[in-house]
Motif scaffolding. Structure first.
Motif, PDB file in Angstrom:
ATOM      1  N   ARG A 177       0.842  -1.196   0.000  1.00  0.00           N
ATOM      2  CA  ARG A 177       0.000   0.000   0.000  1.00  0.00           C
ATOM      3  C   ARG A 177       0.874   1.242   0.000  1.00  0.00           C
ATOM      4  N   GLU A 178       0.453   2.243  -0.752  1.00  0.00           N
ATOM      5  CA  GLU A 178       1.297   3.413  -0.978  1.00  0.00           C
ATOM      6  C   GLU A 178       1.509   4.241   0.274  1.00  0.00           C
ATOM      7  N   GLU A 179       0.538   4.254   1.199  1.00  0.00           N
ATOM      8  CA  GLU A 179       0.669   5.123   2.363  1.00  0.00           C
ATOM      9  C   GLU A 179       1.505   4.512   3.490  1.00  0.00           C
ATOM     10  N   ARG A 180       1.778   3.238   3.440  1.00  0.00           N
ATOM     11  CA  ARG A 180       2.531   2.580   4.513  1.00  0.00           C
ATOM     12  C   ARG A 180       4.030   2.726   4.292  1.00  0.00           C
ATOM     13  N   THR A 181       4.777   2.814   5.389  1.00  0.00           N
ATOM     14  CA  THR A 181       6.226   2.887   5.309  1.00  0.00           C
ATOM     15  C   THR A 181       6.824   1.487   5.370  1.00  0.00           C
ATOM     16  N   LEU A 182       8.089   1.399   4.973  1.00  0.00           N
ATOM     17  CA  LEU A 182       8.770   0.106   5.033  1.00  0.00           C
ATOM     18  C   LEU A 182       8.924  -0.355   6.471  1.00  0.00           C
ATOM     19  N   ARG A 183       9.028   0.602   7.384  1.00  0.00           N
ATOM     20  CA  ARG A 183       9.124   0.228   8.792  1.00  0.00           C
ATOM     21  C   ARG A 183       7.819  -0.405   9.259  1.00  0.00           C
ATOM     22  N   ASP A 184       6.689   0.163   8.807  1.00  0.00           N
ATOM     23  CA  ASP A 184       5.390  -0.407   9.165  1.00  0.00           C
ATOM     24  C   ASP A 184       5.235  -1.821   8.601  1.00  0.00           C
ATOM     25  N   MET A 185       5.840  -2.071   7.449  1.00  0.00           N
ATOM     26  CA  MET A 185       5.742  -3.399   6.826  1.00  0.00           C
ATOM     27  C   MET A 185       6.725  -4.394   7.431  1.00  0.00           C
ATOM     28  N   LYS A 186       7.568  -3.890   8.357  1.00  0.00           N
ATOM     29  CA  LYS A 186       8.584  -4.737   8.999  1.00  0.00           C
ATOM     30  C   LYS A 186       9.552  -5.313   7.967  1.00  0.00           C
ATOM     31  N   VAL A 187      10.024  -4.432   7.086  1.00  0.00           N
ATOM     32  CA  VAL A 187      10.981  -4.833   6.057  1.00  0.00           C
ATOM     33  C   VAL A 187      12.361  -4.958   6.682  1.00  0.00           C
ATOM     34  N   THR A 188      13.055  -6.026   6.383  1.00  0.00           N
ATOM     35  CA  THR A 188      14.412  -6.243   6.874  1.00  0.00           C
ATOM     36  C   THR A 188      15.369  -6.358   5.689  1.00  0.00           C
ATOM     37  N   SER A 189      16.656  -6.331   6.001  1.00  0.00           N
ATOM     38  CA  SER A 189      17.663  -6.416   4.947  1.00  0.00           C
ATOM     39  C   SER A 189      17.541  -7.729   4.183  1.00  0.00           C
ATOM     40  N   GLY A 190      17.594  -7.647   2.852  1.00  0.00           N
ATOM     41  CA  GLY A 190      17.485  -8.834   2.014  1.00  0.00           C
ATOM     42  C   GLY A 190      16.062  -9.131   1.568  1.00  0.00           C
ATOM     43  N   ALA A 191      15.100  -8.303   1.969  1.00  0.00           N
ATOM     44  CA  ALA A 191      13.710  -8.534   1.585  1.00  0.00           C
ATOM     45  C   ALA A 191      13.549  -8.412   0.071  1.00  0.00           C
ATOM     46  N   LYS A 192      12.634  -9.217  -0.494  1.00  0.00           N
ATOM     47  CA  LYS A 192      12.408  -9.242  -1.938  1.00  0.00           C
ATOM     48  C   LYS A 192      11.027  -8.652  -2.251  1.00  0.00           C
ATOM     49  N   PHE A 193      11.007  -7.744  -3.220  1.00  0.00           N
ATOM     50  CA  PHE A 193       9.765  -7.125  -3.685  1.00  0.00           C
ATOM     51  C   PHE A 193       9.524  -7.551  -5.129  1.00  0.00           C
TER      52      PHE A 193
END
Length: 346
Positions: A171-187
């Motif tokens: 979702r465009e309004e969410r931050t990567l921190r909110d998504m719990k993104v960590t190093s090495g994550a794949k999009f």
């Protein structure tokens, strides 16, 4: 006289006792009370210090206790006030600095106390689009919309046409921190570039025209050397008349007066009841089953567009072409349809 001396001694004892209590409160140690009072300067002179250093026993009794408590209270209040005040005054500069340092935040809104900008929290992620993979570092505080702009730069897919997946649709309004993104994550990215969309939506006719425009133009068959030697002989005198702009059924009589590749006269007879085409020359007549003819091609003769040159493909390659020249234009489509089996006349 004795009463006055007793009262003086009692007061001196009370004062000494009060001083002892004050020093115990200030220093927390009985053995150093005298030295503590000397250090902070509560004695007016050395005589008072020496006088108050003795170990005279205090009187007991109800009256003595009450007097001692009253005088001790006053002295304790005075001494404690002086001691605490002096300690606060002496410790103020150091404590103030420490408190100031403790209360000063290291950074507020991304700006340090010295005025410099803080380095944002970066995370290394992998963006996968089709078979391409991109390694990028982005801020954890960046939003999904910001990430789509980055993907647009890398892949050329506009943000409005992107579908970005990370544990579901991003979702465009969410931050990567909110998504719990960590190093090495794949999009994972799905979408089409504008070029791809335009190519798909382009009319087929336009694409075909562009394709034909790109192809090198072939030389007309009538200009090729192998055909010129027959065509240069001119139109035969006994050829059947041509009617331009019309399509007619095959005649009931053979098509005659035409030339073959060697320049000899040839006639075509369509035996529909036998499903055969007879090719007759002066020397012989060759009877061909309609099914053995692979293809029929034709082209107008330059300068005589009411007549065509036509080839019957008898084998798998162009080398098997049997050429017939000066075919009347009104019969060309009927010959092709009859030989190739599109429609029959009985």
């Amino acid at each position: 006289m004795r009463n006055r001396k007793a009262i003086a001694v009692q007061q001196q004892q009370q004062k000494r006792h009060s001083s002892r209590i004050a020093k115990q409160l200030a220093m927390g140690s009985r053995g150093n009370r005298h030295e503590a009072k000397l250090d902070i300067g509560l004695y007016e002179n050395d005589t008072e210090a020496d006088a108050l250093s003795g170990d005279t026993n205090s009187s007991e009794g109800e009256g003595g206790s009450r007097g001692e408590v009253g005088v001790a209270g006053e002295v304790v209040g005075e001494v404690v006030g002086e001691v605490v005040g002096k300690e606060v005054t002496e410790s103020a500069p150091g404590e103030g600095s420490r408190n100031a340092d403790a209360e000063t935040p290291a950074a507020v809104n991304g700006v340090t106390a010295e005025g410099g900008e803080c380095t944002p929290d970066l995370v290394d992620i992998k963006i996968i689009y089709n078979k391409a993979k991109f390694d990028v570092s982005v801020s954890l505080d960046s939003t999904g919309a910001s990430l789509k702009n980055t993907i647009h730069t890398l892949t050329g897919v506009p943000p409005a046409m992107q579908k970005v997946m990370f544990k579901g649709l991003v979702r465009e309004e969410r931050t990567l921190r909110d998504m719990k993104v960590t190093s090495g994550a794949k999009f994972m990215v799905v979408g089409s570039t504008l070029t791809d969309v335009l190519a798909v939506n382009a009319p087929k006719e336009v694409v075909a025209q562009e394709t034909r425009a790109d192809e090198p133009k072939k030389e007309p068959l009538c200009r090729q050397k192998q055909h010129r030697k027959v065509l240069d002989k001119g139109k035969p005198d006994d050829i059947m008349p041509a009617i331009k702009g019309t399509m007619e059924r095959l005649p009931s009589v053979p098509l005659s007066g035409m030339f073959n590749k060697s320049g000899g006269k040839v006639r075509l007879t369509f035996k529909l009841e036998q499903d055969q085409l007879w090719i007759g020359t002066k020397e012989r007549t060759e009877k061909l089953p309609m099914g053995s003819i692979k293809n029929v091609v034709s082209e107008p003769i330059e300068g005589h567009e009411d007549y065509h040159m036509m080839a019957l493909q008898l084998g798998p390659t162009e080398a098997s072409y049997y050429w017939v020249y000066w075919v009347p234009v009104q019969y060309v489509d009927a010959i092709k349809d009859t030989v190739l089996g599109k429609w029959q006349f009985f």
